[in-house]
Design a protein around this motif. Sequence first.
Motif: not given
Length: 408
Positions: A53, A15, A380, A33, A99
């Motif tokens: 990573t 986002g 992702h 959020e 939400e």
Amino acid sequence: MKRADVVIVGAGQAGLALSHCLGRAGIDHVVLERGLIGERWRTHAWRSLRLLTPNWLNALPGAPYDGPDPDGFRTRDVFLHDLETYAGRWRMPVECGVEVVSCRRAGEGFVLDTSTGAWSARAVVVATGHCDRPLIPFALDGAKEARGIHASQYRSPGELPPGGVLVVGASASGVQIADELARAGRHVVLSVGKHTRLPRRWRAKDIFWWLRETGHLAERADDLADAESARRQPSLQLAGRPDSADVDLATLQPLGVELTGRVRGIANGEIAFAGDLAASVAAAEAKQARLLAEIDRFAGAARPIRRDPVAVPSSYQRRLSLNDGSIGTVIWATGYARSFGWLEPSALSADGELAHRDGVTGVPGLYALGFRFLRKRDSHFIGGVGSDAEAIAAEIACHLDRNGRKAA
Ligand SMILES: Cc1cc2nc3c(=O)[nH]c(=O)nc-3n(C[C@H](O)[C@H](O)[C@H](O)COP(=O)(O)OP(=O)(O)OC[C@H]3O[C@@H](n4cnc5c(N)ncnc54)[C@H](O)[C@@H]3O)c2cc1C
């Protein structure tokens, strides 16, 4: 009703990356959020978690890594701080504690009901995360002593009840949790299913360097024979330890971790395991050999290096009682599902997943970002979401131009 040209649902890295791209293009938008920025890292991860990573790979749009430790692995807390700084530095319009409970088409756009009131938008982007809903495949039927939690609920060894721990699943989360518990002196049984073993470092480089250079990370979903099965592949059996050490079945056994097969079922307080440990290990070794051979060919390496194979114990437990005091906790490191019940039903496929091609759904103005294999293998990942965000931002700009940029 509040209005924005674009509503992004979710303020994880996906986002925020998109907010950066839309902001740069001057496109009016808001990020809604339900928790705080980076909520998933904040409340769904264990305390000692480090990114697996390396820093050089974790660039977001407008935020390349320029610190002193490109080969290091950031802790969860540092990464969270970086996400907050990213949002603050670019003045991203994030509304926390909101939400989205439903999103439906209305005329040319959408109406979103939220916990704090309604929004209307011309375009909506679902960036709610691939790892959304913990997946627990079996109930602990008849267990009186052991309790079950998902890996996303595990925090640290000291916060578990006393006793042994059964960790189910030997991908990235499962092996790291098993490693931490064994080092803390817990008796750990690890139920091993399908997994992907790879060395942390190979031929003096981080494995992700090779995966990027060989084009593996950028592999497109369209180029795969079966993209759906690729989306279900287990995560790499890797950890981001400061010493770049491997964490896998070979390193866990000397710590006393007992290996067993997949969970077959649970009844009357007893877990049954399949006798498939050797087959799962053999499949992982074969896959690793294929990947490393591909890397070696790419590197033009003349002399092959052989990794020691994982030793499979000649016998292992096929049944475990959940009531004899030996196991206090079962940790399900068995992955995640997503729940899109709140979303425009026509955007969903028969299996309840968001139907899209390259992040563009069949509903005009509705987009997806951050999901596994959205456009390519690293969609992702922190370092992969940026190029997808650029592409989705371009799609949105075209959509708004077609329909007029002013808010509904
Ligand atoms: C344990 C673990 C370790 C990982 N380690 C790495 C790593 O080292 N490197 C790497 O590149 N990737 C890693 N990943 C994969 C990936 O980077 C993370 O899953 C990451 O959180 C995905 O970011 P995202 O923005 O797509 O989704 P998320 O971070 O899940 O963000 C989605 C946001 O949407 C919010 N949300 C959901 N539904 C709603 C709603 N209805 N209304 C409002 N808000 C909503 C959530 O609260 C959440 O904040 C890891 C994943 C896991 C599970």
